[in-house]
Motif scaffolding. Structure first.
Motif, PDB file in Angstrom:
ATOM      1  N   VAL A  51     -71.757  45.734 -10.910  1.00 48.43           N
ATOM      2  CA  VAL A  51     -71.967  44.745  -9.846  1.00 48.43           C
ATOM      3  C   VAL A  51     -72.507  43.403 -10.355  1.00 48.43           C
ATOM      4  O   VAL A  51     -71.956  42.351 -10.012  1.00 48.43           O
ATOM      5  CB  VAL A  51     -72.857  45.319  -8.719  1.00 48.43           C
ATOM      6  N   VAL A  89     -70.845  39.792  -9.632  1.00 48.47           N
ATOM      7  CA  VAL A  89     -71.518  38.744  -8.858  1.00 48.47           C
ATOM      8  C   VAL A  89     -71.442  37.418  -9.624  1.00 48.47           C
ATOM      9  O   VAL A  89     -71.200  36.358  -9.035  1.00 48.47           O
ATOM     10  CB  VAL A  89     -72.984  39.136  -8.552  1.00 48.47           C
ATOM     11  N   LEU A 148     -65.077  38.697  -3.530  1.00 45.91           N
ATOM     12  CA  LEU A 148     -65.914  39.300  -2.489  1.00 45.91           C
ATOM     13  C   LEU A 148     -65.413  40.717  -2.182  1.00 45.91           C
ATOM     14  O   LEU A 148     -66.210  41.654  -2.037  1.00 45.91           O
ATOM     15  CB  LEU A 148     -65.869  38.427  -1.232  1.00 45.91           C
ATOM     16  N   ILE A 156     -66.312  43.220  -5.098  1.00 46.88           N
ATOM     17  CA  ILE A 156     -67.729  43.616  -5.098  1.00 46.88           C
ATOM     18  C   ILE A 156     -67.993  44.563  -3.926  1.00 46.88           C
ATOM     19  O   ILE A 156     -68.714  45.552  -4.066  1.00 46.88           O
ATOM     20  CB  ILE A 156     -68.640  42.373  -5.047  1.00 46.88           C
ATOM     21  N   ALA A 157     -67.397  44.258  -2.780  1.00 52.78           N
ATOM     22  CA  ALA A 157     -67.540  45.165  -1.632  1.00 52.78           C
ATOM     23  C   ALA A 157     -67.021  46.559  -1.991  1.00 52.78           C
ATOM     24  O   ALA A 157     -67.668  47.569  -1.698  1.00 52.78           O
ATOM     25  CB  ALA A 157     -66.794  44.606  -0.416  1.00 52.78           C
ATOM     26  N   ALA A 165     -69.359  48.378  -4.172  1.00 55.72           N
ATOM     27  CA  ALA A 165     -70.561  48.743  -3.410  1.00 55.72           C
ATOM     28  C   ALA A 165     -70.256  49.739  -2.283  1.00 55.72           C
ATOM     29  O   ALA A 165     -71.161  50.138  -1.548  1.00 55.72           O
ATOM     30  CB  ALA A 165     -71.207  47.485  -2.833  1.00 55.72           C
ATOM     31  N   VAL A 219     -68.384  49.210   0.376  1.00 53.40           N
ATOM     32  CA  VAL A 219     -68.433  48.520   1.674  1.00 53.40           C
ATOM     33  C   VAL A 219     -67.024  48.165   2.143  1.00 53.40           C
ATOM     34  O   VAL A 219     -66.221  47.629   1.373  1.00 53.40           O
ATOM     35  CB  VAL A 219     -69.296  47.238   1.565  1.00 53.40           C
ATOM     36  N   LEU A 272     -65.165  45.690   3.982  1.00 50.90           N
ATOM     37  CA  LEU A 272     -65.439  44.304   4.391  1.00 50.90           C
ATOM     38  C   LEU A 272     -65.000  44.046   5.830  1.00 50.90           C
ATOM     39  O   LEU A 272     -65.696  43.367   6.593  1.00 50.90           O
ATOM     40  CB  LEU A 272     -64.736  43.341   3.420  1.00 50.90           C
ATOM     41  N   VAL A 311     -67.594  45.671   8.339  1.00 52.46           N
ATOM     42  CA  VAL A 311     -68.892  44.992   8.449  1.00 52.46           C
ATOM     43  C   VAL A 311     -68.747  43.593   9.050  1.00 52.46           C
ATOM     44  O   VAL A 311     -69.612  43.140   9.802  1.00 52.46           O
ATOM     45  CB  VAL A 311     -69.671  44.948   7.109  1.00 52.46           C
ATOM     46  N   GLU A 359     -74.514  44.747   3.600  1.00 49.01           N
ATOM     47  CA  GLU A 359     -73.366  44.749   4.511  1.00 49.01           C
ATOM     48  C   GLU A 359     -73.313  43.472   5.344  1.00 49.01           C
ATOM     49  O   GLU A 359     -72.274  42.840   5.486  1.00 49.01           O
ATOM     50  CB  GLU A 359     -73.428  45.965   5.446  1.00 49.01           C
ATOM     51  N   PHE A 391     -72.316  40.512   3.129  1.00 49.82           N
ATOM     52  CA  PHE A 391     -70.869  40.457   2.875  1.00 49.82           C
ATOM     53  C   PHE A 391     -70.172  39.764   4.052  1.00 49.82           C
ATOM     54  O   PHE A 391     -69.307  38.904   3.869  1.00 49.82           O
ATOM     55  CB  PHE A 391     -70.286  41.868   2.705  1.00 49.82           C
ATOM     56  N   ALA A 392     -70.566  40.144   5.263  1.00 50.19           N
ATOM     57  CA  ALA A 392     -69.967  39.537   6.460  1.00 50.19           C
ATOM     58  C   ALA A 392     -70.248  38.044   6.511  1.00 50.19           C
ATOM     59  O   ALA A 392     -69.369  37.237   6.841  1.00 50.19           O
ATOM     60  CB  ALA A 392     -70.504  40.236   7.713  1.00 50.19           C
TER      61      ALA A 392
END
Lengths: 98, 98
Positions: free
Chosen positions: A26, A30, A63, A66-67, A70, A72, A74, A77, B53, B56-57
């Motif tokens: 990560v 970043v 983005l 990385i999501a 992680a 996530v 995107l 969220v 989260e 990210f949004a």
């Protein structure tokens, strides 16, 4: 006219980059994101429209990567946070005093 | 399960923020984007999953707002740039040496 969901784009970026990017970890990703944001800022400052278009795409791609690393989603969220207008004042348009 | 296109999300953000954000101008919005990237970086570094989260949004929202002010359709430029895999090596997965 393209019709691409945020999830579809994230999944595409995973197919292209996730194996390589997840090895990097990560923090290094970043750093890449920040580099791309800098390139976007420069293209906008210089009024380089075509260059800026590519940089918008790159920032979104980083983005997404990385999501993904992680864990996530995107789309989920983003849709959740902005589902009811501004998350602070809950209005559309935003009525916050900033 | 949400199904949100990049364009739909950009349009939502326009409805919430474009009037206010466009008054601020691109450089000030770039500063906000950088601030949000910093908040995302911090949440990831600290392992704060729920906070990350939301960040990210927020990064996606600021990217959309700047794209809107610059007259850029984020979905179109993102889909175009990554339509054929990595824009540099044209492979999926990316075979670039980085």
């Amino acid at each position: 006219m393209t019709l691409v969901t945020i999830r579809e784009f994230q999944t595409s970026i995973e197919s292209i980059y996730l194996a390589k990017d997840s090895e990097r970890g990560v923090p290094a990703n970043v750093a890449w994101l920040v580099e791309e944001v800098g390139e976007l800022a420069r293209a906008l400052r210089k009024g380089e429209a075509e260059e800026a278009e590519g940089e918008f795409a790159d920032v979104l791609a980083w983005l997404c990567t990385i999501a993904s690393i992680a864990g996530v989603d995107l789309e989920e969220v983003a849709a959740r946070k902005y589902a009811h207008g501004c998350p602070k004042c809950l209005a559309t348009p935003c009525a916050c005093d900033v």
